[in-house]
Design a protein around this motif. Structure first.
Motif, PDB file in Angstrom:
ATOM      1  N   PRO A 173      33.214  47.238  36.066  1.00  0.00           N
ATOM      2  CA  PRO A 173      34.536  47.512  36.656  1.00  0.00           C
ATOM      3  C   PRO A 173      35.204  46.245  37.189  1.00  0.00           C
ATOM      4  N   HIS A 174      34.427  45.387  37.841  1.00  0.00           N
ATOM      5  CA  HIS A 174      35.004  44.146  38.379  1.00  0.00           C
ATOM      6  C   HIS A 174      35.525  43.265  37.256  1.00  0.00           C
ATOM      7  N   LEU A 177      38.852  44.383  36.008  1.00  0.00           N
ATOM      8  CA  LEU A 177      39.946  43.990  36.901  1.00  0.00           C
ATOM      9  C   LEU A 177      40.212  42.489  36.833  1.00  0.00           C
ATOM     10  N   PHE A 178      39.141  41.722  36.727  1.00  0.00           N
ATOM     11  CA  PHE A 178      39.294  40.266  36.604  1.00  0.00           C
ATOM     12  C   PHE A 178      40.088  39.927  35.343  1.00  0.00           C
ATOM     13  N   VAL A 181      43.715  40.525  35.749  1.00  0.00           N
ATOM     14  CA  VAL A 181      44.405  39.450  36.481  1.00  0.00           C
ATOM     15  C   VAL A 181      44.755  38.305  35.522  1.00  0.00           C
ATOM     16  N   MET A 217      37.305  31.520  39.014  1.00  0.00           N
ATOM     17  CA  MET A 217      36.285  32.470  38.563  1.00  0.00           C
ATOM     18  C   MET A 217      35.368  31.872  37.500  1.00  0.00           C
ATOM     19  N   MET A 297      30.315  33.812  38.501  1.00  0.00           N
ATOM     20  CA  MET A 297      31.057  34.566  39.515  1.00  0.00           C
ATOM     21  C   MET A 297      31.366  35.999  39.058  1.00  0.00           C
ATOM     22  N   PRO A 300      27.431  38.343  37.213  1.00  0.00           N
ATOM     23  CA  PRO A 300      26.316  37.928  38.080  1.00  0.00           C
ATOM     24  C   PRO A 300      24.973  38.315  37.491  1.00  0.00           C
ATOM     25  N   ARG A 302      22.495  39.853  38.596  1.00  0.00           N
ATOM     26  CA  ARG A 302      21.986  41.222  38.796  1.00  0.00           C
ATOM     27  C   ARG A 302      22.573  42.205  37.785  1.00  0.00           C
ATOM     28  N   ASP A 303      23.826  41.990  37.359  1.00  0.00           N
ATOM     29  CA  ASP A 303      24.404  42.889  36.358  1.00  0.00           C
ATOM     30  C   ASP A 303      23.670  42.748  35.027  1.00  0.00           C
TER      31      ASP A 303
ATOM     32  N   ARG B 212      46.133  42.620  43.194  1.00  0.00           N
ATOM     33  CA  ARG B 212      45.098  42.677  42.150  1.00  0.00           C
ATOM     34  C   ARG B 212      44.172  41.474  42.203  1.00  0.00           C
ATOM     35  N   ILE B 216      39.704  41.462  43.075  1.00  0.00           N
ATOM     36  CA  ILE B 216      38.532  40.831  42.446  1.00  0.00           C
ATOM     37  C   ILE B 216      37.857  39.786  43.330  1.00  0.00           C
ATOM     38  N   MET B 217      38.519  39.402  44.427  1.00  0.00           N
ATOM     39  CA  MET B 217      37.910  38.408  45.315  1.00  0.00           C
ATOM     40  C   MET B 217      37.620  38.970  46.705  1.00  0.00           C
ATOM     41  N   LEU B 219      36.847  42.063  47.353  1.00  0.00           N
ATOM     42  CA  LEU B 219      35.760  43.032  47.208  1.00  0.00           C
ATOM     43  C   LEU B 219      34.745  42.481  46.213  1.00  0.00           C
ATOM     44  N   SER B 220      33.490  42.828  46.409  1.00  0.00           N
ATOM     45  CA  SER B 220      32.440  42.210  45.594  1.00  0.00           C
ATOM     46  C   SER B 220      32.285  42.911  44.248  1.00  0.00           C
ATOM     47  N   THR B 221      31.668  42.216  43.311  1.00  0.00           N
ATOM     48  CA  THR B 221      31.353  42.822  42.011  1.00  0.00           C
ATOM     49  C   THR B 221      30.541  44.108  42.217  1.00  0.00           C
ATOM     50  N   GLU B 222      29.666  44.085  43.208  1.00  0.00           N
ATOM     51  CA  GLU B 222      28.768  45.218  43.425  1.00  0.00           C
ATOM     52  C   GLU B 222      29.488  46.402  44.063  1.00  0.00           C
ATOM     53  N   TRP B 224      32.482  47.284  43.434  1.00  0.00           N
ATOM     54  CA  TRP B 224      33.128  47.967  42.315  1.00  0.00           C
ATOM     55  C   TRP B 224      32.109  48.690  41.454  1.00  0.00           C
ATOM     56  N   LYS B 225      30.983  48.019  41.216  1.00  0.00           N
ATOM     57  CA  LYS B 225      29.978  48.610  40.333  1.00  0.00           C
ATOM     58  C   LYS B 225      29.420  49.906  40.911  1.00  0.00           C
ATOM     59  N   ARG B 237      38.500  53.851  40.003  1.00  0.00           N
ATOM     60  CA  ARG B 237      38.760  52.418  40.136  1.00  0.00           C
ATOM     61  C   ARG B 237      40.262  52.165  40.157  1.00  0.00           C
ATOM     62  N   LEU B 241      43.273  50.675  43.210  1.00  0.00           N
ATOM     63  CA  LEU B 241      44.426  49.761  43.136  1.00  0.00           C
ATOM     64  C   LEU B 241      45.704  50.474  43.561  1.00  0.00           C
ATOM     65  N   GLU B 295      28.048  39.457  50.874  1.00  0.00           N
ATOM     66  CA  GLU B 295      28.617  39.570  49.520  1.00  0.00           C
ATOM     67  C   GLU B 295      29.989  38.897  49.390  1.00  0.00           C
ATOM     68  N   MET B 297      32.849  36.771  48.301  1.00  0.00           N
ATOM     69  CA  MET B 297      33.035  36.036  47.052  1.00  0.00           C
ATOM     70  C   MET B 297      33.592  34.626  47.281  1.00  0.00           C
TER      71      MET B 297
END
Lengths: 349, 349
Positions: A173-174, A177-178, A181, A217, A297, A300, A302-303, B212, B216-217, B219-222, B224-225, B237, B241, B295, B297
C-alpha cells in the motif's frame, strides 16, 4: 511521437528492436506491433539451458546492467551464460507512448500495461525468437524484481532460479501511494497537457519535482547525512539535485514514466493464487534468493522478508548498502561485491 | 488577508491572542505587532517555577496537545504545572500571512521567520506577560522539538528539563529535501499565484498533493501495510487520503505551511557553537530526554541518538510506535502511555 535523444543507442548503448507481433493486454487494449528493445551478452549453448533473463526497472534500461552487473569477474558472466536484457514495455526503448508509429496508442492513448503483459511478451520473445523455453535464472531489480516474481509464479515450470533484488511480489500500500506521488509530480505540470505535450521539455518542471521526490525516497536519510554524493564527484547536496537527479530524470519521457509507474502500482502475483499471496508464492519451484537492500526507504527488508517466508526454500540475502534503493546503481563498490557473491551462490545451486 | 475558518476558536478550541510588540527577525525584516496565540492550563505557582512551555509543530496548533497530551492522569498534569502552549509564528493562529492586518507582511510578503525568532518571541512572552524567567520544562514534537532544542541551547540557564520528541536540533540534509518536496507541491499549483491567492481553496490541488506526500512520509510503510487506518474508523487506504489526510491539510493556509516549512528547513542550533553542533549541544544544562519515534521515516532514531550523544547527561528514550512521525497524534493508546512514562520520569528528576 516526438524525438527524444535519451532513448537512442548513442545514449543507451546498442540494442536490437525485436517484434513479437500483436500483444493483447491483461486489462484490455492491444499493442498491434509490439517491439521489445533487447540487448544480449554471451552465447546460447546447444542445450539452450544457460539463458538468464534480466527485465528492467522503473525509468531504467538495459544500460545499467551492461555497465555494472555483467562481465568477466561478475556472477553474470557472458562466458558462461547467455544473458538477455529486455527493456520493459513503455520504458522509452521498447514500444512506448513517444516512439510508436501506431497513432492509436501514441502518447496519452497508450494502454494500461501490466507486469504480466511484460512477462507474457518476454516469454514469447524468448521462445519464438531465441528458442528458449527454460531459464537458468531470472534476475531483476525493483520493477525488474516484480517481473522476476511474475515469471517464477506464472511460468514456474520454466524458471530454475530467481533473484528479485529490492522489490516485492505484491506491491505494498505504501508503495502504491509513493508511486502516486511520483506520478502526481508529472501530471500536475500544466505543460503535461494530459499527456499531449510536444516535447518532454514542456514538462521540465514536473520532471524536476519528480526527481526531487526520488531524492528523498530513492536515497536513504543516511546517504544524505554522510554526504555520499561526494563519491559521485558532486560538490554539494544541491548539486546532487541539479547535476545528477534532476538532469537524469529530466531527460526522460513523461508518458513513459507514467506507463511504468502505473504498471508498478499494480504488480501483484496473488492473482495466480486466487488473490492469496501465500498460495501464489507457494507455486514457485525455482530456487529463490530474495535480496532487499538494507537502507531501502520503500521496499524495506521486512516487506521482502515476509514474502521470502512464503516461498518454498527461498533464502533471504540482505544487501547492506547505505544508498537505499538507488544502491541498485552500484554507487558503492561493496554493493556489487555482495550481489556477485549472492548470485554466484544461487547460480551454483 | 482572507477568512479561513480552520484557524478559529470554533475549530481549534479557545486561545488568547497576546501581543509582544515589535519583533525584529533573525534574518532581517520585522513583525511590527507580533501576536502569539496562547492556550494555558493549570496555575502558575507563587515561586513561578512550575511552568512548562509547549511550542507547536508544523501545521499543528495548541489543540493536539490539549486533546491528547494534557490532563489529569497525564504527565502534563494541570494540577501540578502551569502549561503554556504557544502557537508558532505563521501557523495560522499567531501572526500569519493570511491573518495579519499589516499589509506590509501580508500573504506573499510575509518575512522569513526562524526557529530562533519563535524562541525569542516566546521568551519575551513568558517574561513580560507571565513573569516567568525559568522553565520547569520545555516539551515539543517535530518542529516543536526544534524549538525545544533552541530553548535548551540558547537560553540554557532558563531551562531545567527538555523533551524533544520526534525532531532534531540540527535539520538533516534529507529533511531539508523532504520539506522542499512538501513546499514544491503547494507552490507548483498555478492557483497558488506566488502566494497571492484569494482563498486557500484556490490551491486545493497543491494542498492535496502536499497531503499525499505526508501520506508516504508522515506514516510508516508498516502503518499502511497493517491497515492501521482501520483504527481511525476509515474503510480503505484511499479513504485514509480522501477522508483524513487530504481534508486535514486541505483546510490549511498555503502561505502558513510555507512559512513553517522554510523555518523547519533552517532549524539548527549549531550557530550557538560557532557552527559546531557538538559545541552548541554541549552548552545544554537542562536534563534532556531525547524521544524519537521508532518508525519515523524522516527523523530516524539514529539521527536523534547521534544528537543525544552530544548532550551532557541526556537519555535516549525511543517511543515505539507503528505510525511513524504521525504517532505524535497519539493514534495508538500505547503511544501516550510511553510519553507519559518518560515525561513522568523526566519531571521527577
Amino acid at each position: 511521437m516526438y524525438p527524444n535523444n535519451f532513448y537512442s543507442p548513442e545514449v543507451q548503448g546498442p540494442y536490437e528492436m525485436i517484434g513479437i507481433g500483436r500483444l493483447e493486454l491483461e486489462h484490455g487494449g492491444v499493442i498491434e506491433n509490439c517491439e521489445l528493445a533487447v540487448a544480449t551478452r554471451g552465447e546460447l549453448n546447444q542445450a539452450k539451458d544457460n539463458a538468464i533473463l534480466i527485465p528492467t526497472w522503473f525509468s531504467g534500461t538495459h544500460q545499467a546492467w551492461i555497465d555494472s552487473y555483467i562481465g568477466a569477474g561478475h556472477a553474470l558472466d557472458p562466458d558462461k551464460y547467455f544473458i538477455v536484457i529486455v527493456n520493459q514495455i513503455g520504458n522509452g526503448l521498447s514500444t512506448s507512448p513517444h516512439n510508436t508509429d501506431d497513432e492509436s496508442i501514441a502518447m496519452s492513448k497508450f494502454p494500461f500495461v501490466t507486469i504480466g503483459d511484460d512477462v507474457v511478451a518476454q516469454e514469447r520473445l524468448l521462445r519464438e525468437h531465441f528458442g528458449i523455453t527454460e531459464l537458468f535464472a531470472v534476475v531483476g531489480g525493483s520493477m525488474g524484481a516484480q517481473q522476476t516474481y511474475e515469471w517464477a509464479v506464472r511460468f514456474n515450470e520454466k524458471v530454475k532460479r530467481a533473484a528479485p533484488i529490492a522489490g516485492t511480489a505484491q506491491n505494498t500500500p505504501h508503495d502504491y501511494l509513493f508511486t502516486q506521488v511520483l506520478l502526481d509530480a508529472i501530471t500536475s505540470d500544466p505543460g503535461f497537457n494530459g499527456g499531449e505535450y510536444a516535447s518532454h521539455e514542456d514538462v521540465a518542471e514536473g520532471l524536476k519535482r519528480h526527481a526531487r521526490v526520488w531524492a528523498i525516497m530513492g536515497l536513504s536519510t543516511e546517504w544524505w547525512k554522510q554526504e555520499c554524493w561526494r563519491g559521485l564527484d558532486l560538490e554539494s547536496r544541491d548539486q546532487a539535485l541539479t547535476h545528477f537527479l534532476e538532469p537524469t530524470f529530466g531527460a526522460m519521457d513523461p508518458n513513459a514514466l507514467l506507463v511504468m509507474g502505473r504498471k508498478w502500482q499494480h504488480g501483484d502475483v496473488a492473482r495466480f493464487g486466487g488473490d492469496d499471496l501465500a498460495t501464489a508464492l507457494g507455486r514457485i519451484t525455482a530456487k529463490v534468493f530474495v535480496m532487499p537492500i538494507s537502507e531501502d526507504m520503500f521496499f524495506p527488508v521486512r516487506d521482502c522478508a515476509a514474502e521470502a517466508d512464503l516461498i518454498p526454500g527461498a533464502e533471504l540475502r540482505v544487501i547492506d548498502d547505505i544508498a537505499g534503493h538507488f544502491g541498485l546503481f552500484s554507487f558503492e563498490p561493496s554493493y556489487m561485491e555482495q550481489v556477485d557473491r549472492h548470485l554466484g551462490e544461487l547460480f551454483a545451486s
